[in-house]
Structures are given as C-alpha cells and as structure tokens.
Design a protein around this motif. Structure first.
Motif, PDB file in Angstrom:
ATOM      1  N   THR B 499    -115.499 -56.819 -19.618  1.00 32.72           N
ATOM      2  CA  THR B 499    -115.743 -55.700 -19.032  1.00 32.72           C
ATOM      3  C   THR B 499    -114.882 -54.486 -19.523  1.00 32.72           C
ATOM      4  N   TRP B 500    -115.479 -53.292 -19.394  1.00 27.46           N
ATOM      5  CA  TRP B 500    -114.746 -52.187 -20.106  1.00 27.46           C
ATOM      6  C   TRP B 500    -114.589 -51.010 -18.853  1.00 27.46           C
ATOM      7  N   HIS B 501    -113.371 -50.355 -18.889  1.00 26.10           N
ATOM      8  CA  HIS B 501    -113.028 -49.470 -17.828  1.00 26.10           C
ATOM      9  C   HIS B 501    -112.116 -47.918 -18.741  1.00 26.10           C
ATOM     10  N   PHE B 502    -111.892 -47.505 -17.694  1.00 29.20           N
ATOM     11  CA  PHE B 502    -110.975 -46.381 -18.221  1.00 29.20           C
ATOM     12  C   PHE B 502    -110.298 -45.699 -16.867  1.00 29.20           C
ATOM     13  N   ARG B 503    -108.831 -45.384 -17.124  1.00 28.22           N
ATOM     14  CA  ARG B 503    -108.372 -44.871 -15.926  1.00 28.22           C
ATOM     15  C   ARG B 503    -108.309 -43.130 -16.163  1.00 28.22           C
ATOM     16  N   CYS B 504    -108.854 -42.649 -15.158  1.00 27.68           N
ATOM     17  CA  CYS B 504    -108.546 -41.234 -14.903  1.00 27.68           C
ATOM     18  C   CYS B 504    -107.722 -40.580 -13.755  1.00 27.68           C
ATOM     19  N   THR B 505    -106.654 -39.708 -14.037  1.00 23.81           N
ATOM     20  CA  THR B 505    -106.307 -39.082 -12.795  1.00 23.81           C
ATOM     21  C   THR B 505    -107.004 -38.344 -12.058  1.00 23.81           C
ATOM     22  N   ILE B 506    -106.680 -38.095 -10.678  1.00 20.47           N
ATOM     23  CA  ILE B 506    -107.497 -37.186  -9.825  1.00 20.47           C
ATOM     24  C   ILE B 506    -106.591 -35.821  -9.618  1.00 20.47           C
ATOM     25  N   LEU B 507    -105.863 -35.660 -10.882  1.00 22.70           N
ATOM     26  CA  LEU B 507    -104.640 -34.620 -10.779  1.00 22.70           C
ATOM     27  C   LEU B 507    -105.176 -33.244 -11.277  1.00 22.70           C
ATOM     28  N   PRO B 508    -106.259 -32.905 -11.870  1.00 23.62           N
ATOM     29  CA  PRO B 508    -106.579 -31.467 -12.310  1.00 23.62           C
ATOM     30  C   PRO B 508    -106.606 -30.750 -11.096  1.00 23.62           C
ATOM     31  N   GLN B 509    -106.177 -29.403 -11.008  1.00 24.58           N
ATOM     32  CA  GLN B 509    -106.432 -28.699 -10.028  1.00 24.58           C
ATOM     33  C   GLN B 509    -107.903 -28.581  -9.456  1.00 24.58           C
ATOM     34  N   GLU B 510    -108.026 -28.250  -8.137  1.00 24.90           N
ATOM     35  CA  GLU B 510    -109.418 -28.402  -7.472  1.00 24.90           C
ATOM     36  C   GLU B 510    -110.501 -27.607  -8.359  1.00 24.90           C
ATOM     37  N   ASP B 511    -109.929 -26.287  -8.705  1.00 23.29           N
ATOM     38  CA  ASP B 511    -111.036 -25.254  -9.419  1.00 23.29           C
ATOM     39  C   ASP B 511    -111.496 -25.698 -10.447  1.00 23.29           C
ATOM     40  N   LYS B 512    -111.001 -26.642 -10.961  1.00 21.93           N
ATOM     41  CA  LYS B 512    -111.391 -27.277 -12.402  1.00 21.93           C
ATOM     42  C   LYS B 512    -112.250 -28.411 -12.408  1.00 21.93           C
ATOM     43  N   ILE B 513    -112.337 -28.987 -11.001  1.00 26.29           N
ATOM     44  CA  ILE B 513    -112.723 -30.267 -10.863  1.00 26.29           C
ATOM     45  C   ILE B 513    -114.604 -30.193 -11.173  1.00 26.29           C
ATOM     46  N   PRO B 514    -115.359 -29.007 -10.745  1.00 27.85           N
ATOM     47  CA  PRO B 514    -116.682 -29.052 -11.303  1.00 27.85           C
ATOM     48  C   PRO B 514    -116.699 -29.064 -12.448  1.00 27.85           C
ATOM     49  N   ALA B 515    -116.027 -28.291 -13.164  1.00 25.86           N
ATOM     50  CA  ALA B 515    -116.331 -28.161 -14.870  1.00 25.86           C
ATOM     51  C   ALA B 515    -116.138 -29.724 -15.487  1.00 25.86           C
ATOM     52  N   ILE B 516    -115.054 -30.297 -14.894  1.00 21.89           N
ATOM     53  CA  ILE B 516    -114.760 -31.475 -15.354  1.00 21.89           C
ATOM     54  C   ILE B 516    -115.864 -32.515 -14.989  1.00 21.89           C
ATOM     55  N   VAL B 517    -116.541 -32.675 -13.801  1.00 18.36           N
ATOM     56  CA  VAL B 517    -117.688 -33.262 -13.432  1.00 18.36           C
ATOM     57  C   VAL B 517    -118.726 -32.960 -14.390  1.00 18.36           C
ATOM     58  N   SER B 518    -119.041 -31.712 -14.559  1.00 16.80           N
ATOM     59  CA  SER B 518    -120.445 -31.531 -15.477  1.00 16.80           C
ATOM     60  C   SER B 518    -119.911 -31.943 -16.673  1.00 16.80           C
ATOM     61  N   ARG B 519    -119.035 -31.908 -17.223  1.00 15.24           N
ATOM     62  CA  ARG B 519    -118.784 -31.977 -18.991  1.00 15.24           C
ATOM     63  C   ARG B 519    -119.014 -33.472 -19.008  1.00 15.24           C
ATOM     64  N   LEU B 520    -118.384 -34.065 -17.859  1.00 12.26           N
ATOM     65  CA  LEU B 520    -118.267 -35.821 -18.154  1.00 12.26           C
ATOM     66  C   LEU B 520    -119.849 -36.370 -17.676  1.00 12.26           C
ATOM     67  N   THR B 521    -120.435 -35.645 -17.074  1.00 14.00           N
ATOM     68  CA  THR B 521    -121.949 -36.029 -16.742  1.00 14.00           C
ATOM     69  C   THR B 521    -122.528 -35.699 -17.926  1.00 14.00           C
ATOM     70  N   ASP B 522    -122.649 -34.779 -18.421  1.00 15.32           N
ATOM     71  CA  ASP B 522    -123.234 -34.294 -19.907  1.00 15.32           C
ATOM     72  C   ASP B 522    -123.112 -35.358 -20.980  1.00 15.32           C
ATOM     73  N   PHE B 523    -121.567 -35.623 -21.306  1.00 15.23           N
ATOM     74  CA  PHE B 523    -121.183 -36.447 -22.113  1.00 15.23           C
ATOM     75  C   PHE B 523    -121.716 -37.865 -21.984  1.00 15.23           C
TER      76      PHE B 523
END
Lengths: 533, 533
Positions: B499-523
């Motif tokens: 099985t394969w996983h990764f660990r990602c913190t939930i720590l980026p400030q809230e205003d950055k979360i949408p961009a993270i989500v969209s970058r991650l989704t695109d990637f």
C-alpha cells in the motif's frame, strides 16, 4: 607511582564484591560506588501484585546506563540538597546557614547577573509585537531593538516559535561564522556550524557517531570533565586516559599522549578521537600556542578526530596567557579541510555570560567528508533543532555590541566587571588553598575551577575505608557537613591513583569569598587535627 | 495481504545490491535507500594527502547511525530546499511561486501566531529588570506580569539563566502536576515530572534506558512517527510493528498487538515497551476510552512499559471524540504505581500553541521502582537540565489564563480561533483528497495530519522502479516538482506492504487551502492520466 591503566569507566552497580579495594588503581573511582551496593538491593515495586515480572528493574535496564557516572550532580550534591531542606525546615540545625554550591559552573545560580544587552534582545524576540510600540523605546536600548529586528529578518516569517533548519537558523550561523573569523583570522563556513542545546548535546552526537563498540576508544585528559566519561559510557566505548602533569601546571605532554595511544592500540583499541579541554576543566590551565601546534600535528599524524572543548574561551585570567582555538592553530600551520578532522564546541553557559539555563551552544565541524557530514546532519534532524532562544543567544555571544552601539559601554562594563572579579576570586581561593596543610593548588589560568590536591593522612584514608567511602569523597562530605560548601571529589574527574583532589568553582560572589576562605581553613585545620598521622 | 514481518529498520546504506527489490515486504522502505547507493561511493576528503587513513568515513562510523532514518526531514525536504533556492535565484523557474512545507508539524513556520499571554510571560522572564518599570504596564497584561513574578519566585534567586534541577524547576513541576490533576481528576506528583527539550529527548531517554541490544523490542504502531524508528535504530533495538487498521479509521486492535507480541517473542525478542500515539501521528485517529482500557490491561498483563505519546492532547477536532490520558484511564481502572509502568510525553510544540522552536516538554513517569528512577535521573543530569524558556512555557501550557484574568478572553479567542480553523482545514483537505481518483483518506479526528492512501497504477509503480525510487516517494517527488507542496512518503512512517500513502499536515493558513486543493487536484489528475494502467 602512576599506573597507566586503560580501563572502561567502572560500573556504578558492579556487583563484584571486591571493588572497594580497587580504588588505588582506578583513576575514576567514585564514592557512589561504595554506596550503590546497598541501593541496588532496593526491592522493586509491583513485583508482588503483578502477574508478570515487573516491566523494568535495574537488572534489566541498559547496562551502559548503569555504567554511566556524573559526579558533578552526584551523591555529594544530593546530600547538599537534603541539608538545604533541613536548614529550611529547622533553621540552626547545622553549623552554617546556607549551602554554597561550588560543585558546578553555574554562575547565575550564585548571583552573577546576565549581560543586559543579551537579555533585551531575547525578550524582544520572544514578544515581537512590542518592537514597534513607543513604550519599548523607554525600556530597551536602541541597538537591542535594532538587533532584534535584524534577527527576526533572518528567521523565515520572523517565527521564533518555529522549528528551524536542523543545524540552526542560517542567518544566526552566518553571524557565528563571522564571529569565529573575527576571533581567528581564518575563514569559517556557516554550513560547518551546528547549533545545539548547550555543548553537551554536540559532544554526545560526536560520541554517537564515532563509537561502535568498546573496542573504540576516545583519548581524554585525566582529570576530565565527567561529561566525557559519561557520554563514552552511555555510547559503550572505552575512555583512553592521558594524564595531565600536575607538577607542570596541568601541562599536556605529547609523549604521554603517544604512550597512551600506543598502549591502547596494543590492547586492540581503535582510538578514534582526542579530546582537548582548553581552558581546562577541572584543571584551569590555558594551553600555550606551541603546545596546541603539537596537538594538531599529533592528531593529524595519528588520524584522530580532534574534539576541542573550547567553552571557556572567554575565561582567561592571567596576562601571560591567551586563548587560541585549535582551528586557528591548525589553519595557521597550513592545515585545511583535507588534513585534519576537527570539531570545536562552544556554549553560552560559560564565558562572562554564564547563561547555563538557556542551553545554547554550537559545534563547528571541519575536515569531514560530505557523506559523514550528511550522517551528522541526519542525527541532528532526528531532534529537529536546538531551542531558538539558545540559538539567538549563541549568535549574540559571538557578536556582542561594538564600539559606537548604544549598549557598548554598558556591555563592556558588565563583561569586564565579571571577568576581573572572577580573576580576583580565583587568586584569593588559590592562595587560601595553598596555605592549608598538605594542600597544593595550581593556578586557575582560565575556566571556572580550582582543583587542589589534598595530601590525606593515612588515618583519614583508613577512616574513609571503614566508612566504605573513597578518601576524597570522605573529605568532601566532611567539608559539606561542617561548612555547607559543596565541592566535587577528584575521583569524579579522574586523578593519578593514590592522589586525592577536589574541584571547587570560583563562582561565589566576591563578598562571600572571605567567609568561604575562613570556613574552609577552619574545617581543614580541624580535619587534619583529627586525622593527622 | 498483510505480511507481518518483524524486522529492524533497514540500513540507509545497506551495501547489499538486492535491496531495491525488497520493498514489497518492508513497511519501512524509504526512498532514500534507492538514492544512497550512489551517495555512498562519494570519495573521502583527505585520503590522498593524509599519512594515515582518514579519521572518519561512512564505513567507520557507528552503524546504528547509518541505520537511523528520519523521513520528515529526509530527501524530499532536501529537494524542496533546493527548489526554494531556485525560486529565489530564478523567479518563474518552476510552475509555482512558493514552497508549501506540509511535511512537518511546524505551525508557526506557516504563519500561526503564538498565544500572546505565553509570549508576554517569556519576555518578562527573559529581561526581568523591566518588571517594575511603569512603561511595562502599557506593554504587557497585568496577569502576565503577575505570572512572571510568580515564576521568578519559584526559581532560586530568580535566576532564569542558571541550570535548574535536572528534572526541571520544582515550582514549575508543581504547576504542571496541578495541570495534570485538573485534566485527569487523579493525583500527579511533581517528582514524577521530568522537563525535557521537547518530547523527543524524553523518548530517547526511555529508549536508552530500555534497549540493551537488538534482542530488545519496542512495540510501535505502523504507521508511526519516525522518531520512534529512528530512536530505536540509534539505540540498537528492534522495532516490533503493530499495524493500525486503516479500514477501521486507523483503529488499534488488541488481537493485533497480541499476535505481534507473540511473534516477536517466538523469535527471541524481549518486548519491553508498547508505544501508543494518541491522537495519532501520522494517522490522526483519537482512541476511544474503552480501547485505552484494553491497552492498559494488555500492557499490565504482558509486563510492558506503556509509552504514551500524548503531545496532540489539545488537538481534537470532532465532537464525538475527546482525549483521555493513559494515566487517567489506568487510574480509573484502579491501577496505581504498583500495577503499571507508564510514561506520558507532552510537548509545547503541538496543541494550539505550536511553540516548536522553544523545545519545551515533559514526561511524567509513574510505576517505576526508586532505583530505576534514580537511573533516569542520572541520565537527565548528564545533560544538566532542559532549557528554562521551554520549562516555563511547559508550565504555561499546563496552566493557561483562567476566568477573571485580564488575558482570559484574548487567550480563549486565540486558542479557539486556531483550533476551529484547524478543524475546518482538516475537513476541507480530507474531502479534497477523498475526491481524487484512487485516493482514500480517513478523517483527521485529531493531531495535525492526514495520511491518505493512494492506489498507484502498475505503470507508476514500474516507472518508480525504473527511476530507482519507492512508488510513494516517486509520487511525492512528482507532486513537489509540479506544485511546490512538500509531503512525506508513507514509507517513512511504515505502511502495510504493497500500500502507498503520504502524510500531509493540515497547517497551511486557511486562505491558502483553496489553492492547495486545486493544485493537488490538478496534479493528481495529470499524474493519473500519465500513469493510468
């Protein structure tokens, strides 16, 4: 008279029953070895009610932990703490009204005040919102405010509460490297700096790296600061002692190094490193530049890592001596990265600053291959980073206020006041010790300690044996019980077998020194009257 | 599908040439194992010019150091640092304009602000002369000033720059013990508290105490925070894995513990301790009280020391769960000192405070015999004491402002703002991950991480193998190169083989979360398009 026996630090809880007759051959004999035989029979909680054997007993813990000894916080200190509680609970219950902790180099615990500029900067970095408030101008010096801003600029996001790079904040390492360059006149690379929680952590890291088994040895001075024997024991290596020459002011002779190295090798020990403590702890000597050159040459020829404990670099009290770093000396001999592996340890705990509680320090690592450095970095990264307050303080210590800064005069006055007072205290205590019957004490040229030799009468040695105590511990315990003065028996540092010493710091505030001298003198006279042969 | 293989953490620099085909069986496989074969041939400086062999090479350092791995500051992070430098030197050289460090629980590095009251007290304790200046009233809250006075009263001579008692300042330990009592409703003894430079130091101390050789095992969850595997490797022990059940929200089953314990014992391993991380790192689950009772019972029956990593005790985000300390649970079952050996670790680095850089923490040690405690004290004393700033902060965290204090409202607003924002961020990221093709992610009930499982296509696994990389590291490296987001491959924490996983913190400030989500989704979409079978 000397017997140059290479032996591992002996077990605290060695169960062999003969060990109390061995002290004559053992430079590391500690008084607690006598005590521990009784302690070790303590019954283990829970053994009756638990269905299984108890999870942990002293018989089932790591034997390296049992072997480890750390005399400067050992049995005598525990007794002192008990007496202190006694005094609090029953004032007048002892022939003194306070405990004087001369067991450890902890200046601020004895009243030394911190350097104002350093503390201003730390406070401002802790609570940054006040930096641009007008009231702050009235409370803090302008250069402290400027320095705090400068440091915050070096920290990503100004976040003093974030883990830093595992070697420490890069900007602070730049400052430290510049400080080393200014001190030595040779380049220093911030990538060679590892900031640590005090110097001890760095020493442990190097021992962890170098020691594979008890067949790996580390050359250490005898007497030595017991961090070295403790760390070598914890990592399962062998301490290879080299004796400092007491008759020559605790001089370090290359012939002695060579002899011990050869003896160790003949016994199958791979000697990996040479520790040099300069200025000396507990011995207080400051090594001459010519001597340091010989040490560098020897280490290079023999392929030894040179571990330079230079935490007392600011503590030199005699005009005829000055501190020379082993890095400067090796560079001045034309030796570079390719020639010698050298680790220099520095700390915020010593010097004129004495900020022991801040646990700041660094090691500068030169002459290691990239793949070994990568391993050192990895070990540092497992603990993430050293504390940021200590990191900031380490940068301040290596870059104090300069001419023209608002704090400069105050800083100089504080620094010089502390250092000149230490020099006076060292001299007064040295003279007092030398005036005692059977006591000889070398000069404290540097560091924070005196390490007098006490010629104990046979009667005292016999009484100690009867009390199941090492003779020097017997003396120190009597001293504590009679005067409240806490010193550490020489056996905690190692000494030529058959000689007895103790270590006493020069740190009590100057107004207390006369009382210490008179209490010590009275005690010693009575002790000798009781035990004189 | 699971293969429950007990094995030691594998060597980073294992020279056997077959290791890149072993990953399917190895829960700990790290991407760096693939890389290191090339690194390890790096030539050693000085080998030509020195008359002797070089003092240190990777072949002659302590093999335990080589074996140690610490993925959260491993290869991916090194790559990220290089990219960050690239961005600085050549803006626009990558398809992102900043590096987002989601590799480590370091809240303030991502913009989280410290709790004002805590920092006020620290600043006042650092520079005490301002305590009675009138300007100070305008800059600091009255309860911070009062608290600073109170703390200084607890420190002999008010000397915040002195070494303290090796367990930490007694008055601060009193405060912490009172905080534990208030939390648990059961007594806590200040003499059981050891203040440490972060929780890591305490974990190392316990490993040092318990591990005698590779025949000693420590039961650790898989996935685990790699401090445990690193510390066990450095101390030469054996990590005995127990797998958390991903399908049951990373549940901890006693049957699994029992099975692994028996397997280990059958192989001649003496299992000494059971580590429990609650709330879980990297897995984010919060263990139910009933489950904790089973764990206590199991540890007691099997004679295991219970090592309770409770550093995320303030980080619980779901109303249906709450934190229960293992000490409270064991006391509520009627078990006392005689029944179970328990060590609880707490840190100032996590919670809502996130003061990682201050390196404060403590361990509470109960159920050990006096002679074993004496050994723990001795090891603590070799490093003298933990840093005083961290000690003070640990006391503040366990005793924050109370109703009626001037700072109380501000403190509550800051605390609740951080915790509720973390809960929202956890939910948003969890939902985003679960919407990706082949990705499933359990809820972060607590702690600071998500640990999604990625169903990697065979084509990606083959491409990773061809690139000499573990498949999850291959994915994480692609993610970093495409988005600037830094996460840690699951192999660094251990995972069920295959099985394969990764660990990602939930720590980026809230205003950055949408961009993270969209970058991650695109990637992820592009990655799957490229490698879909």
């Amino acid at each position: 008279m000397r017997r140059f026996v290479i032996r591992r630090v002996r077990s605290l809880l060695d169960r062999s029953n003969q060990h109390h007759h061995h002290y004559k051959n053992n430079p590391f004999l500690l008084s607690s070895q006598y005590q521990s035989r009784f302690l070790s029979s303590t019954s283990v909680l829970g053994s009756s009610s638990s269905p299984m054997a108890p999870a942990v007993t002293v018989d089932t813990i790591n034997p390296k932990v049992l072997k480890c000894e750390y005399a400067v916080r050992g049995e005598i200190v525990t007794l002192a703490q008990r007496l202190q509680q006694d005094l609090k609970d029953n004032p007048g219950s002892h022939p003194f009204d306070e405990i004087l902790y001369c067991n450890i180099g902890n200046p601020q615990s004895l009243g030394q005040q911190p350097i104002t500029f350093f503390r201003e900067v730390l406070a401002l970095c802790d609570h940054t919102p006040i930096l641009d408030k007008s009231e702050t101008q009235g409370l803090f010096s302008t250069d402290a405010i400027a320095r705090a801003w400068q440091i915050l600029d070096q920290i990503p996001g100004g976040a003093t509460g974030a883990y830093s790079h595992s070697q420490g904040i890069k900007g602070l390492r730049d400052t430290i490297a510049a400080g080393i360059e200014a001190r030595d006149g040779f380049p220093a690379d911030p990538n060679d700096i590892f900031l640590t929680d005090g110097a001890s952590v760095g020493v442990h890291m190097m021992m962890q790296l170098l020691i594979r088994s008890e067949k790996d040895g580390i050359l250490c001075p005898i007497p030595q600061y017991p961090l070295y024997s403790a760390s070598i024991a914890l990592h399962g290596g062998t301490l290879v002692p080299y004796y400092l020459d007491e008759a020559a002011g605790w001089g370090l002779e290359i012939s002695e190094l060579k002899k011990q190295l050869e003896d160790a090798r003949a016994k199958g020990i791979t000697v990996r490193a040479l520790c040099v403590i300069n200025p000396g702890n507990p011995t207080g000597q400051v090594l001459a530049e010519e001597n340091l050159r010989e040490i560098v040459e020897f280490s290079k020829q023999e392929g030894l890592v040179l571990l330079a404990d230079e935490v007392y670099q600011e503590n030199v009290y005699v005009p005829e001596k000055s501190f020379h770093s082993l890095k400067k000396v090796s560079r001045s001999m034309g030796y570079g990265e390719e020639d010698i592996s050298l680790v220099s340890f520095q700390s915020v705990s010593k010097g004129y600053y004495g900020e022991c509680g801040k646990r700041g320090g660094y090691m500068e690592i030169t002459g290691f291959s990239p793949d070994v450095r990568e391993q050192i970095y990895k070990v540092a990264s497992v603990n993430l980073c050293s504390n940021i307050t200590g990191q900031i303080l380490a940068s301040l210590v290596m870059s104090p206020p300069k001419v023209g800064d608002e704090s400069y005069d105050c800083y100089c006055a504080e620094r010089d006041g502390i250092l000149s007072s230490l020099a006076r205290r060292a001299k007064t205590l040295e003279d007092a010790l030398n005036s005692l019957e059977g006591v000889t004490c070398n000069k404290a040229e540097g560091a924070m300690y005196l390490f007098p030799r006490v010629q104990l009468p046979q009667k005292a040695i016999k009484a100690a044996e009867a009390a199941n105590s090492a003779p020097d511990a017997f003396y120190c315990r009597h001293l504590l019980n009679a005067t409240g003065i806490v010193v550490v028996p020489g056996s905690g540092f190692g000494q030529v077998p058959g000689t007895w010493h103790f270590r006493c710091t020069i740190l009590p505030q100057e107004d207390k020194i006369p009382a210490i001298v008179s209490r010590l003198t009275d005690f010693h006279k009575k002790f000798m009257d009781e035990y004189r042969d």
